[in-house]
Design a protein around this motif. Structure first.
Motif, mmCIF file in Angstrom:
data_model
loop_
_atom_site.group_PDB
_atom_site.id
_atom_site.type_symbol
_atom_site.label_atom_id
_atom_site.label_comp_id
_atom_site.label_asym_id
_atom_site.label_seq_id
_atom_site.Cartn_x
_atom_site.Cartn_y
_atom_site.Cartn_z
ATOM 1 N N LEU A 408 14.544 9.725 -27.609
ATOM 2 C CA LEU A 408 15.375 10.862 -27.191
ATOM 3 C C LEU A 408 14.507 12.008 -26.682
ATOM 4 O O LEU A 408 14.765 12.576 -25.599
ATOM 5 C CB LEU A 408 16.248 11.323 -28.363
ATOM 6 C CG LEU A 408 17.033 12.621 -28.144
ATOM 7 C CD1 LEU A 408 18.097 12.442 -27.066
ATOM 8 C CD2 LEU A 408 17.673 13.099 -29.435
ATOM 9 N N PHE A 409 13.475 12.354 -27.439
ATOM 10 C CA PHE A 409 12.611 13.463 -27.020
ATOM 11 C C PHE A 409 11.841 13.117 -25.740
ATOM 12 O O PHE A 409 11.573 14.000 -24.914
ATOM 13 C CB PHE A 409 11.646 13.851 -28.150
ATOM 14 C CG PHE A 409 12.257 14.797 -29.146
ATOM 15 C CD1 PHE A 409 12.262 16.169 -28.916
ATOM 16 C CD2 PHE A 409 12.866 14.331 -30.287
ATOM 17 C CE1 PHE A 409 12.846 17.047 -29.821
ATOM 18 C CE2 PHE A 409 13.440 15.185 -31.206
ATOM 19 C CZ PHE A 409 13.442 16.557 -30.974
ATOM 20 N N ASP A 410 11.505 11.828 -25.561
ATOM 21 C CA ASP A 410 10.852 11.418 -24.307
ATOM 22 C C ASP A 410 11.783 11.660 -23.125
ATOM 23 O O ASP A 410 11.363 12.138 -22.059
ATOM 24 C CB ASP A 410 10.483 9.927 -24.362
ATOM 25 C CG ASP A 410 9.285 9.663 -25.254
ATOM 26 O OD1 ASP A 410 8.574 10.640 -25.580
ATOM 27 O OD2 ASP A 410 9.074 8.495 -25.645
ATOM 28 N N LYS A 411 13.065 11.340 -23.293
ATOM 29 C CA LYS A 411 14.045 11.556 -22.226
ATOM 30 C C LYS A 411 14.281 13.039 -21.980
ATOM 31 O O LYS A 411 14.463 13.490 -20.840
ATOM 32 C CB LYS A 411 15.370 10.876 -22.587
ATOM 33 C CG LYS A 411 15.350 9.366 -22.468
ATOM 34 C CD LYS A 411 15.240 8.939 -21.009
ATOM 35 C CE LYS A 411 15.266 7.431 -20.862
ATOM 36 N NZ LYS A 411 15.092 7.003 -19.448
ATOM 37 N N LEU A 412 14.276 13.812 -23.062
ATOM 38 C CA LEU A 412 14.496 15.251 -22.915
ATOM 39 C C LEU A 412 13.361 15.920 -22.158
ATOM 40 O O LEU A 412 13.548 16.940 -21.479
ATOM 41 C CB LEU A 412 14.657 15.909 -24.297
ATOM 42 C CG LEU A 412 15.950 15.572 -25.062
ATOM 43 C CD1 LEU A 412 15.894 16.157 -26.475
ATOM 44 C CD2 LEU A 412 17.181 16.103 -24.319
ATOM 45 N N SER A 413 12.164 15.339 -22.242
ATOM 46 C CA SER A 413 11.009 15.914 -21.533
ATOM 47 C C SER A 413 11.139 15.740 -20.018
ATOM 48 O O SER A 413 10.408 16.368 -19.246
ATOM 49 C CB SER A 413 9.709 15.268 -22.018
ATOM 50 O OG SER A 413 9.672 13.894 -21.649
ATOM 51 N N GLU A 414 12.093 14.878 -19.589
ATOM 52 C CA GLU A 414 12.312 14.645 -18.168
ATOM 53 C C GLU A 414 13.481 15.474 -17.640
ATOM 54 O O GLU A 414 14.172 15.068 -16.702
ATOM 55 C CB GLU A 414 12.595 13.150 -17.926
ATOM 56 C CG GLU A 414 11.483 12.234 -18.399
ATOM 57 C CD GLU A 414 11.902 10.762 -18.362
ATOM 58 O OE1 GLU A 414 13.047 10.490 -17.937
ATOM 59 O OE2 GLU A 414 11.106 9.907 -18.770
ATOM 60 N N LYS A 415 13.705 16.621 -18.238
ATOM 61 C CA LYS A 415 14.875 17.433 -17.879
ATOM 62 C C LYS A 415 14.846 17.828 -16.398
ATOM 63 O O LYS A 415 13.794 18.123 -15.826
ATOM 64 C CB LYS A 415 14.937 18.682 -18.748
ATOM 65 C CG LYS A 415 13.811 19.686 -18.521
ATOM 66 C CD LYS A 415 14.002 20.915 -19.396
ATOM 67 C CE LYS A 415 12.871 21.923 -19.134
ATOM 68 N NZ LYS A 415 13.022 23.138 -19.938
ATOM 69 N N PRO A 416 16.013 17.811 -15.750
ATOM 70 C CA PRO A 416 16.104 18.201 -14.335
ATOM 71 C C PRO A 416 15.881 19.706 -14.162
ATOM 72 O O PRO A 416 15.895 20.468 -15.143
ATOM 73 C CB PRO A 416 17.544 17.824 -13.961
ATOM 74 C CG PRO A 416 18.058 16.997 -15.084
ATOM 75 C CD PRO A 416 17.294 17.389 -16.300
ATOM 76 N N GLU A 417 15.689 20.124 -12.911
ATOM 77 C CA GLU A 417 15.514 21.565 -12.638
ATOM 78 C C GLU A 417 16.874 22.265 -12.604
ATOM 79 O O GLU A 417 17.910 21.651 -12.366
ATOM 80 C CB GLU A 417 14.807 21.750 -11.300
ATOM 81 C CG GLU A 417 13.377 21.224 -11.294
ATOM 82 C CD GLU A 417 12.696 21.475 -9.958
ATOM 83 O OE1 GLU A 417 13.338 22.048 -9.054
ATOM 84 O OE2 GLU A 417 11.519 21.086 -9.815
ATOM 85 N N ASN A 418 16.844 23.546 -12.874
ATOM 86 C CA ASN A 418 18.024 24.428 -12.776
ATOM 87 C C ASN A 418 19.167 24.019 -13.706
ATOM 88 O O ASN A 418 20.348 24.122 -13.351
ATOM 89 C CB ASN A 418 18.543 24.478 -11.329
ATOM 90 C CG ASN A 418 17.478 24.948 -10.359
ATOM 91 O OD1 ASN A 418 16.705 25.872 -10.669
ATOM 92 N ND2 ASN A 418 17.398 24.308 -9.193
#
Length: 465
Positions: A408-418
Motif C-alpha cells: 500500500l505504501f509503495d503505491k501511495l509513493s506513486e501519487k499523481p500530481e495535483n
C-alpha cells in the motif's frame, strides 16, 4: 434403523442422501451436470501424438479427451477404422466427468448398465461382482453370464444386485439393454453432427439403479410417483424396504442439512477426541490423523492405535461422502507394532467394501504413509458445490498484513500530481496494522481510510483533486 435412502425433490430438482447407522455417507444432486455414462456421436477434432490421445467434439462446451489405448481392437474392427483423421465420426462414451479446465475423458469400450447386468457390445468380458461372496451363487451367476454372453454375442458382467435374482429377470434386462444398444447404433449410423445418443432415463432411475441395495430398510421421499419406480427396482427382493412419503422438505425432516455441514470443513472430529485433516491438491488428496484431545490410552502407542482405527472408519466414510477420487495419501499416527499396522490396514479394507467405487489399497510406504487410489467418474462434492476463493485463488493462504501494508505504501509513493486527498479501502482485518497519521505523513494530504474492502489480499486507492 440400518440403511436409509432420502429423496428430496425441490424446485423440480432431485436430491438424494444415503444414511448408514445414523451417519450420512453419500449425497447426489440432480442439478449438477453429470456426463459419465453418456454415449455420444463425436467428431475427431485433432490428435496429439505427444499425449497419445485425440480430442473429440461431442457437442458439449469442451472437447472430450480420448486416449489411444481406450480405442479397442474390437471397436476398430467393427467400424473398419484404419486411420484416425480429422472429422472422423466416432461412437464414444464418457468415462469420467470434466474436471477443472479438463474436458470429459472418453472411451470406445462402450457399456450399458442395468440394475442386475452390465453389457459390453465390443467385448467378450464375462464376470460377477466381487462383492458377491457366496461361492455357489457366484458359480450360478458366472454360468448365466457365460450362457448369455454366447447367446447375445457381447460381454456380460453380473452386478451385486443380481445376487439371488431369478434368471428370468436377468435375461429380461439383458434383452432390454440389447434393444437399447441396437437403437443407439442405428441412430449413430444415420446421424452426422456431434450429439448425445444416450443418457440415463431420469435422475430417479439412476438413483434407484445405483443406490437401492438389499440392505436399504427405509426410503423417505416427498414425491408419491417414486413408489412406482421403486417397485420396478425391487422385483425379486425377499424383503421390501419401508416407504415413507412426507409433505415437505425431506432433507430438513431427516436432518441432512445439519449432517452435511461437515462437508465444508477441513477438519473432521473423531468420536474419542482425535481428528482427521483433509487437504486436496490437483494431483492427490492428503489426509492427516491427529490424536488431539484423545489421551485415554494406557500409553502413546495404545492411543495412536485406537485413534487410527477410528480414523480409518471415518476416512472411508469421507471418501464416499465427498466423492474424493485419484491418489490418496493417509498419514496415520506412527505405530511401531506391525500387528497394529495390519489391524488398521484390515479396518480400511473392511470399510472400503461399503463403497461402490473401485478402491485399491497399496499399503504403507517406507515413511509409514498409507497409499490408495479410488476411482471416480463424476465430480467431487468440492467441485460441485464450491468455487476457488477469489482472494487466495485456491492456494489457501493470503499475504500477511505487513506485506499488504508495505504494498500500500509503495503505491501511495506513486501519487499523481495535483491531487489533494486520497481515499483508501482496506479489509477490516488490517485495522490494527495501519494508522491515518502514518498515511498522512507519507502522502502529505487529506486521508480517508475505510475498512470496507472485501479482499484481505488487496486494497483500493482513489485519488481526489
Amino acid at each position: 434403523m440400518g440403511k436409509i435412502l432420502v429423496l428430496n425433490t425441490v424446485f423440480e430438482q432431485l436430491q438424494c442422501a444415503v444414511i448408514e447407522s445414523g451417519k450420512l455417507v453419500e449425497l447426489f444432486f440432480e442439478e449438477n451436470e453429470k456426463l459419465a455414462g453418456n454415449i455420444y456421436l463425436g467428431r475427431l477434432d485433432r490428435a496429439v501424438n505427444a499425449l497419445e490421445a485425440v480430442f473429440v467434439n461431442i457437442g458439449e462446451s469442451k472437447n472430450g479427451f480420448l486416449r489411444m489405448k481406450d480405442i479397442s481392437k474390437a471397436y476398430q474392427d467393427f467400424f473398419k477404422l484404419k486411420k484416425l483423421t480429422p472429422k472422423l465420426k466416432l461412437l464414444v462414451q464418457v468415462k469420467k466427468d470434466p474436471t477443472g479446465s479438463k474436458g470429459a475423458q472418453l472411451t470406445t469400450n462402450i457399456s450399458l448398465a442395468g440394475r442386475y447386468v452390465v453389457i459390453f457390445p465390443f467385448s467378450n468380458t464375462k464376470g460377477v461382482s466381487k462383492k458377491i461372496i457366496d461361492e455357489d451363487e457366484r458359480e450360478r451367476l458366472y454360468n448365466l453370464a457365460n450362457t448369455y454372453s454366447e447367446k447375445y454375442k457381447l460381454g456380460i458382467v453380473l452386478r451385486t444386485a443380481s445376487e439371488g435374482v431369478d434368471e428370468t429377470h436377468i435375461e429380461d434386462e439383458i434383452i432390454t439393454l440389447v434393444e437399447t444398444w441396437e437403437s443407439i447404433l442405428s441412430t449413430f449410423k444415420r446421424a452426422r453432427k456431434p450429439r448425445l445418443l444416450y443418457s440415463e432415463k431420469s435422475a430417479a432411475d439412476y438413483i434407484f439403479k445405483e443406490k437401492l441395495s438389499r440392505d436399504v430398510e427405509l426410503i423417505i421421499t416427498n414425491l408419491p410417483e417414486h413408489v412406482q419406480i421403486i417397485s420396478r427396482y425391487i422385483k425379486g427382493y425377499p424383503k421390501r424396504p419401508k416407504i415413507e412419503i412426507i409433505d415437505g422438505d425431506t432433507f430438513q425432516y431427516a436432518g441432512i442439512y445439519e449432517k452435511s455441514k461437515e462437508l465444508f470443513r477441513r477438519r473432521v472430529n473423531l468420536p474419542s477426541g482425535g481428528e482427521i485433516i483433509i487437504d486436496r491438491t490437483e494431483a492427490l488428496t492428503v489426509i492427516d490423523v491427529n490424536s488431539k484431545h484423545f489421551v485415554s490410552g494406557e500409553n502413546q502407542q495404545e492411543t495412536a492405535f485406537r485413534t487410527n482405527l477410528e480414523a480409518a472408519e471415518e476416512i472411508c466414510r469421507q471418501l464416499r461422502l465427498r466423492n474424493i477420487g485419484g491418489i490418496i495419501i493417509i498419514d496415520f499416527i506412527d505405530m511401531t507394532s506391525q500387528e497394529a499396522k495390519e489391524a488398521v490396514l484390515n479396518k480400511m479394507k473392511e470399510e472400503t467394501t461399503k463403497d461402490k467405487s473401485k478402491i485399491e489399497i497399496l499399503g504403507f510406504t517406507k515413511l509409514g504413509l498409507l497409499e490408495l487410489t479410488r476411482k471416480r467418474t463424476i465430480r467431487s462434492f468440492d467441485e460441485l458445490t464450491g468455487v476457488k476463493c477469489p482472494s487466495c485463488k485456491g492456494y489457501g493462504f493470503v499475504p500477511s498484513p505487513k506485506i499488504i501494508i508495505r504494498e500500500l505504501f509503495d503505491k501511495l509513493s506513486e501519487k499523481p500530481e495535483n491531487v489533494k486527498e486520497v481515499i483508501i479501502k482496506l479489509h477490516p482485518s488490517l485495522k490494527e496494522y495501519i494508522s491515518r497519521k502514518d498515511v498522512k505523513k507519507a502522502v502529505n494530504m487529506e486521508v480517508h481510510i475505510h475498512f470496507t474492502h472485501y479482499n484481505p489480499a488487496s486494497f483500493e486507492i482513489t485519488w481526489k483533486k
